[in-house]
Each structure stands twice: as structure tokens, then as C-alpha cells.
Design an enzyme around this catalytic site. Structure first.
Site, PDB file in Angstrom:
ATOM      1  N   CYS A 126      23.423  49.870  15.276  1.00  0.00           N
ATOM      2  CA  CYS A 126      22.077  49.396  15.650  1.00  0.00           C
ATOM      3  C   CYS A 126      21.163  49.010  14.482  1.00  0.00           C
ATOM      4  O   CYS A 126      20.369  48.079  14.632  1.00  0.00           O
ATOM      5  CB  CYS A 126      21.382  50.358  16.604  1.00  0.00           C
ATOM      6  SG  CYS A 126      21.212  52.054  16.035  1.00  0.00           S
ATOM      7  N   CYS A 134      23.621  49.227  19.944  1.00  0.00           N
ATOM      8  CA  CYS A 134      24.595  49.948  19.118  1.00  0.00           C
ATOM      9  C   CYS A 134      25.997  49.339  19.157  1.00  0.00           C
ATOM     10  O   CYS A 134      26.967  49.991  18.761  1.00  0.00           O
ATOM     11  CB  CYS A 134      24.615  51.422  19.515  1.00  0.00           C
ATOM     12  SG  CYS A 134      22.984  52.212  19.382  1.00  0.00           S
ATOM     13  N   LYS A 199      24.337  63.104  23.065  1.00  0.00           N
ATOM     14  CA  LYS A 199      23.145  62.408  22.615  1.00  0.00           C
ATOM     15  C   LYS A 199      22.452  61.810  23.827  1.00  0.00           C
ATOM     16  O   LYS A 199      23.004  60.949  24.512  1.00  0.00           O
ATOM     17  CB  LYS A 199      23.525  61.315  21.623  1.00  0.00           C
ATOM     18  CG  LYS A 199      22.332  60.501  21.176  1.00  0.00           C
ATOM     19  CD  LYS A 199      22.687  59.585  20.033  1.00  0.00           C
ATOM     20  CE  LYS A 199      21.499  58.727  19.662  1.00  0.00           C
ATOM     21  NZ  LYS A 199      21.806  57.842  18.537  1.00  0.00           N
ATOM     22  N   LYS A 252      21.609  66.429  20.637  1.00  0.00           N
ATOM     23  CA  LYS A 252      20.466  65.685  20.121  1.00  0.00           C
ATOM     24  C   LYS A 252      19.685  65.069  21.267  1.00  0.00           C
ATOM     25  O   LYS A 252      20.309  64.443  22.128  1.00  0.00           O
ATOM     26  CB  LYS A 252      20.995  64.582  19.209  1.00  0.00           C
ATOM     27  CG  LYS A 252      19.961  63.611  18.722  1.00  0.00           C
ATOM     28  CD  LYS A 252      20.619  62.489  17.979  1.00  0.00           C
ATOM     29  CE  LYS A 252      19.513  61.516  17.590  1.00  0.00           C
ATOM     30  NZ  LYS A 252      20.007  60.259  17.143  1.00  0.00           N
ATOM     31  N   SER A 278      13.337  62.771  15.018  1.00  0.00           N
ATOM     32  CA  SER A 278      12.105  62.235  14.427  1.00  0.00           C
ATOM     33  C   SER A 278      10.852  62.544  15.251  1.00  0.00           C
ATOM     34  O   SER A 278       9.840  62.970  14.703  1.00  0.00           O
ATOM     35  CB  SER A 278      12.247  60.726  14.238  1.00  0.00           C
ATOM     36  OG  SER A 278      12.531  60.077  15.473  1.00  0.00           O
TER      37      SER A 278
HETATM   38  C1  PBG Z   1      21.260  55.401  15.817  1.00  0.00           C
HETATM   39  C2  PBG Z   1      20.519  56.695  15.694  1.00  0.00           C
HETATM   40  C3  PBG Z   1      19.291  57.070  16.262  1.00  0.00           C
HETATM   41  C4  PBG Z   1      19.010  58.348  15.782  1.00  0.00           C
HETATM   42  C5  PBG Z   1      20.079  58.736  14.973  1.00  0.00           C
HETATM   43  N1  PBG Z   1      21.015  57.706  14.940  1.00  0.00           N
HETATM   44  C6  PBG Z   1      18.369  56.322  17.118  1.00  0.00           C
HETATM   45  C7  PBG Z   1      18.755  55.855  18.451  1.00  0.00           C
HETATM   46  O1  PBG Z   1      19.826  56.193  18.976  1.00  0.00           O
HETATM   47  O2  PBG Z   1      17.984  55.085  18.998  1.00  0.00           O
HETATM   48  C8  PBG Z   1      17.763  59.139  16.077  1.00  0.00           C
HETATM   49  C9  PBG Z   1      17.360  60.123  15.018  1.00  0.00           C
HETATM   50  C10 PBG Z   1      15.942  60.586  15.090  1.00  0.00           C
HETATM   51  O3  PBG Z   1      15.170  60.246  16.007  1.00  0.00           O
HETATM   52  O4  PBG Z   1      15.553  61.333  14.183  1.00  0.00           O
HETATM   53  N2  PBG Z   1      22.015  55.260  16.969  1.00  0.00           N
HETATM   54 ZN    ZN Z   2      22.778  53.108  17.285  1.00  0.00          ZN
END
Ligand code: PBG
Ligand code: ZN
Length: 328
Positions: A126, A134, A199, A252, A278
Site C-alpha cells: 500500500c 494493499c 489485523k 492489531k 498509531s
Molecule cells: C499497511 C499497514 C498499516 C499499518 C501497518 N501496516 C495501515 C493499514 O493497514 O491501513 C497500521 C499501523 C498503525 O496504525 O500504527 N498495510
Molecule cells: Zn497495506
């Protein structure tokens, strides 16, 4: 006084020394993984508005930051290599550029620190696709099986640069197996996989997507990341990744999913990471800046909760502050 009055749980809470002695959960620096956003040019350093205290850095700046963090006791990092908009395309081709920000940072860090630093790298397309999804699109959503070889190549490039572990975060089916095969076939049988097994499609990734400029241009990730209402499915995803050869698993985000951390802990014997993402970080930072929460205590409480739920490893943007300020 009846019999039950002889039993007094408060006796175990009378002093700090006693509370510390009987505490069931301890968080140690060895468990902490610090995430980093890596830019392509040496000398570059940019703050991220929605993540106070976290900067995007070029490889040379990153090296100095990691060196300072190591003094605090942080021995592992999770790297997100970034790329400029002009290099993005439909298939995220820049993800396998060995001269990209990620591979250059990996090589620099491993050259400097060797086995004294564990380098884990995010593997996902991504940040490299012009549409922000992704994987390459078919009818507006990533084409699962077309994404797999691209992830394998990206992982191989990271392993060639010296990564200890790769961490796929895309949520395509069978990606752990595809990456395992790609690594094994390129002489990297010793490189591990920390899978983002569980995730969820979460609103807590907002600040990260600013930091990595990786937001989908259209639509969302609900067609591939997990539905937040599902716990049984989380166990299923974790067990599938274990069967495909993952060395470590992840849940996550962390805080709204402590029950899921516990469930995965109970169905797998693999080391389990919690990603304190984050938005979880930024929410604490914003409230602390306003004086509405005591940052030190809240960070300690949050990290302890993840460990108590069953996480062995804690991926957190708070790692540096927590160790420097002695919050744990
Ligand atoms: C990429 C990815 C993301 C995060 C880690 N790898 C963002 C998403 O999936 O949109 C999020 C990490 C965070 O928010 O600290 N796929
Ligand atoms: Zn991604």
C-alpha cells in the site's frame, strides 16, 4: 467477624515493595519493538502532524535515532520503507527496489549493529501503489493471488538487505506460505515471519496512513482486513498463519482487542505480538497535551494491559518515551 473476614486481599497491597513482588505482569524493554517510517534521502527528517514525537527519517538519521534508542534498551525495530508519489504505480513496483528507503535502511542498520539489533520489516504494497490498496486491483479490490508473488519478492528484497524478520500486513489469504516459499527458495530459510495474522479493518490506523501516505484513494480495506465484530475468525486466521509457517503472530490494533489477544494466546503456542497502533498512540498524546490524561500512567496502564492479555511482544510508538522517562 465471620470466617470470610480472615481473608483480606488488601494485605497483598500494603506497600509498593509488596505490590511489586506479587505483580503478575511485568513489562520489560526486551519486549518492546519501536516502529519507524523511513524516507529515501539521507538528511531528510519530517515530523508527522498527527503523531507528535514521531518523525519520518532518511536512513542516516534513522541510524542515529536507533543508536540512541538502543542506549535506552530498545533492541528491535519495525521498519516501514516509504517512497515518493512519482514512483507509485498500480502494482507497487517500487516495493521491490533494492535501492529503496526500506532496503537501504535495513542494510545500514545491520551493518552498524549486526545481531545487536533485530530488524523487522513491514511487507505490504500500500505505500507503493498509486491507488493505496494493499495489492493490484481487480474490480476495485486487491487481487489476492496476483498479490502473493509481489509480496514474496518484496520479502526477498528485504531479506537480501539483511532483515531478520519480515512482517506481512496485507491480509491476503495464503501470503505467509507464499512468503515462506519465496524466502526458502532464495536462500533465506533463516529469515523469520512475524505475521499480522489478526489485523482488523480499524479506524485507529488513520495517523499511520498520513505518515505513510498509504490511504486507499477509493473504498476501504474491509474486503481484506478483518471485521471487528469477529473473535472466532481471529482464532482461525491465527491458526492458518501458524500452519503456513509463521514464526510469530500478531493482533492489531491492541487496546480495543484485548479479548482477541487472549483468545489467540490460548490457541497458539507461538510468540504473540500486540500492535499498539498509531491512533491509539495519537489519542493518548492528544489528551496528554491538553492535560486531560497523565501520559506516564496511561502508557504504563495500556502496555501492561496488552501484556496481561497475553502479548509477549509490544509494538508501540511509546517505546522510546516509556523507557527514557521510566514509565514502566
Ligand atoms: C499497511 C499497514 C498499516 C499499518 C501497518 N501496516 C495501515 C493499514 O493497514 O491501513 C497500521 C499501523 C498503525 O496504525 O500504527 N498495510
Ligand atoms: Zn497495506
Amino acid at each position: 467477624m465471620n470466617d470470610s473476614n480472615r481473608i483480606r486481599p488488601r494485605r497483598l497491597r500494603r506497600s509498593q515493595a509488596l505490590r511489586d513482588m506479587v505483580s503478575e505482569t511485568r513489562v520489560h524493554a526486551d519486549q518492546l519493538i519501536m516502529p519507524h517510517f523511513v524516507l529515501g534521502e539521507d538528511g531528510q527528517q519530517e515530523s508527522i502532524e498527527s503523531m507528535p514525537g514521531i518523525d519520518r527519517m532518511g536512513p542516516d538519521r534513522l541510524l542515529r535515532q536507533v543508536e540512541a534508542d538502543r542506549e535506552l534498551g530498545i533492541r528491535s525495530v519495525l521498519l516501514f520503507g516509504l517512497t515518493g508519489d512519482s514512483t507509485k504505480d498500480s502494482h507497487g513496483t517500487a516495493s521491490k527496489d533494492p535501492t529503496g528507503a526500506g532496503p537501504r535502511a535495513i542494510a545500514l542498520l545491520k551493518k552498524e549493529f549486526g545481531d545487536d539489533l533485530l530488524v523487522i520489516t513491514d511487507v505490504c504494497l500500500c505505500p507503493f501503489t498509486d491507488h493505496g490498496h494493499c495489492g493490484p486491483l481487480e474490480n476495485g479490490q486487491p487481487d489476492n493471488d496476483a498479490t502473493l508473488p509481489l509480496l514474496g519478492e518484496m520479502a526477498r528484497v528485504h531479506a537480501d538487505a539483511g532483515a531478520d524478520f519480515v512482517a506481512p500486513s496485507d491480509m491476503m489469504d495464503h501470503r505467509v506460505a507464499a512468503i515462506r516459499d519465496a524466502l526458502d527458495q532464495s536462500g533465506h530459510a533463516g529469515v523469520g515471519i512475524l505475521s499480522y495474522s489478526v489485523k482488523f479493518a480499524s479506524a485507529y490506523y488513520g495517523p499511520f496512513r498520513d505518515a505513510a501516505s498509504s490511504s486507499p484513494q477509493e473504498g476501504n480495506r474491509a474486503g481484506y482486513q478483518m471485521d471487528l465484530r469477529n473473535g472466532r475468525e481471529a482464532e482461525r486466521e491465527a491458526l492458518l498463519d501458524e500452519a503456513e509457517g509463521a514464526d510469530m503472530l500478531m493482533v492489531k490494533p491492541a487496546l480495543a482487542y484485548l479479548d482477541v489477544i487472549r483468545r489467540v494466546r490460548e490457541v497458539s503456542r507461538l510468540p504473540l505480538a500486540a500492535y499498539n497502533v498509531s491512533g491509539e498512540y495519537s489519542a493518548v498524546k492528544a489528551a496528554a497535551e491538553r492535560g486531560w490524561l497523565e501520559e506516564s500512567l496511561v502508557v504504563r496502564e495500556n502496555l501492561t494491559a496488552m501484556a496481561r492479555a497475553g502479548a509477549d511482544l509490544l509494538i508501540t510508538y511509546h517505546a522510546r518515551d516509556a523507557l527514557r522517562e521510566g514509565w514502566l
